[in-house]
Write an enzyme that holds these catalytic residues in place. Sequence first.
Site, PDB file in Angstrom:
ATOM      1  N   LYS A 193     -35.977   5.959   6.666  1.00  0.00           N
ATOM      2  CA  LYS A 193     -36.852   5.705   7.659  1.00  0.00           C
ATOM      3  C   LYS A 193     -37.419   6.895   8.178  1.00  0.00           C
ATOM      4  O   LYS A 193     -36.397   7.637   8.855  1.00  0.00           O
ATOM      5  CB  LYS A 193     -36.166   4.853   8.825  1.00  0.00           C
ATOM      6  CG  LYS A 193     -37.055   4.188   9.841  1.00  0.00           C
ATOM      7  CD  LYS A 193     -36.472   3.529  10.947  1.00  0.00           C
ATOM      8  CE  LYS A 193     -37.305   2.863  11.960  1.00  0.00           C
ATOM      9  NZ  LYS A 193     -36.694   2.171  13.112  1.00  0.00           N
ATOM     10  N   LYS A 250     -39.794   3.449   4.465  1.00  0.00           N
ATOM     11  CA  LYS A 250     -40.783   3.397   5.451  1.00  0.00           C
ATOM     12  C   LYS A 250     -41.185   4.632   5.965  1.00  0.00           C
ATOM     13  O   LYS A 250     -40.147   5.462   6.192  1.00  0.00           O
ATOM     14  CB  LYS A 250     -40.465   2.446   6.262  1.00  0.00           C
ATOM     15  CG  LYS A 250     -39.410   2.732   7.454  1.00  0.00           C
ATOM     16  CD  LYS A 250     -39.070   1.131   8.067  1.00  0.00           C
ATOM     17  CE  LYS A 250     -40.086   1.280   9.259  1.00  0.00           C
ATOM     18  NZ  LYS A 250     -39.797   0.217  10.242  1.00  0.00           N
TER      19      LYS A 250
HETATM   20 ZN   LIG Z   1     -34.531   1.139  16.690  1.00  0.00          ZN
END
Ligand SMILES: [Zn+2]
Length: 326
Positions: A193, A250
């Site tokens: 992420k 992502k």
């Molecule tokens: Zn979070």
Amino acid sequence: MRLGRIQQNRPLLENILTEAGLRREQLIMPLIIYEGRKINQNDMIPAAVPDCEDDIFRFIYNGLEAGIRSFILFGVPNTRDSKGSGASNTQGIVQRSARRIRDEFGARVLIITDVCICQYNESGHCGITNYNNKYVQNDATLRLLSKIAVSHAESGADIVSPSSMMDGQVYRIRRSLNENDFKNVKIMPFSAKHSSNLYAPFRALAFTNALKRRPYIDKSSYQLSYCNQREALREIVADINEGADIVMVKPTMTYLDLLPMIRDNIGDFPIALQLVSGEFAMIKAAAERKWIDESEWMVQSIASAKRAGADKVITYASLDIARYLS
Ligand SMILES: [Zn+2]
């Protein structure tokens, strides 16, 4: 050699998606569920649902009808506290919603739940912070994340998705799930992420009132830098070794180069990609100005995710994409 067919006919959107190898069951639809009926309206992303049985069910019925089976739940509670303790409350927004969905739809749906505390604490950070909200305390956060994951499993989650990027989160959650007889509950961590402003529309939705004065939260000490490829791979491999069942990257559109590298290193281990709120909002905004064709851009973005090697795609455009395919 001439490839004239490419210029001659614009294929149907369905054909593009089919050629890219996308099937409807590979789509995951996000639902951002608001406690109480008051929704922070935001037309940048269409996933906000009031905490009301009819509304949640309507969302899921629409998805099922279009051929989507998997739904990922994010909760936005009414209140926050310093430790984000509401996140593990068995009567919390995600726990309650998961139980309702399971009661109504049974095994027809796959329930995935976001496991984090940033929607529940006052700092907006993904971990428990020290007294001045400056530093996130990794190990203290792991205990809470495990508790949240177990409470989601008790409420019917099939897959828990820790998104806080704490080191060791998958291992600790796997251990707690096993100790509580949830060996069958799978883990899909937000493994790579990246720290990115592309989450801004989601934050505008999820970080209501309490955090209005702090619209920017610097998460770069635990989320990934987008300058470093190998760091993403290290996170992915660590999550697999800790017991992840699916790994995730992502955002998507500016990170596709990571996929072949990751695939080369992890073989056929399943990878999910999330097209995040900012990516969705950019397409929407440009289309609104008639600068681009919205449907085609949505389809291109999903097709590119598939082409790069994604096995699952989480997107706010799930419903439209599934309908093109049906
Ligand atoms: Zn979070």
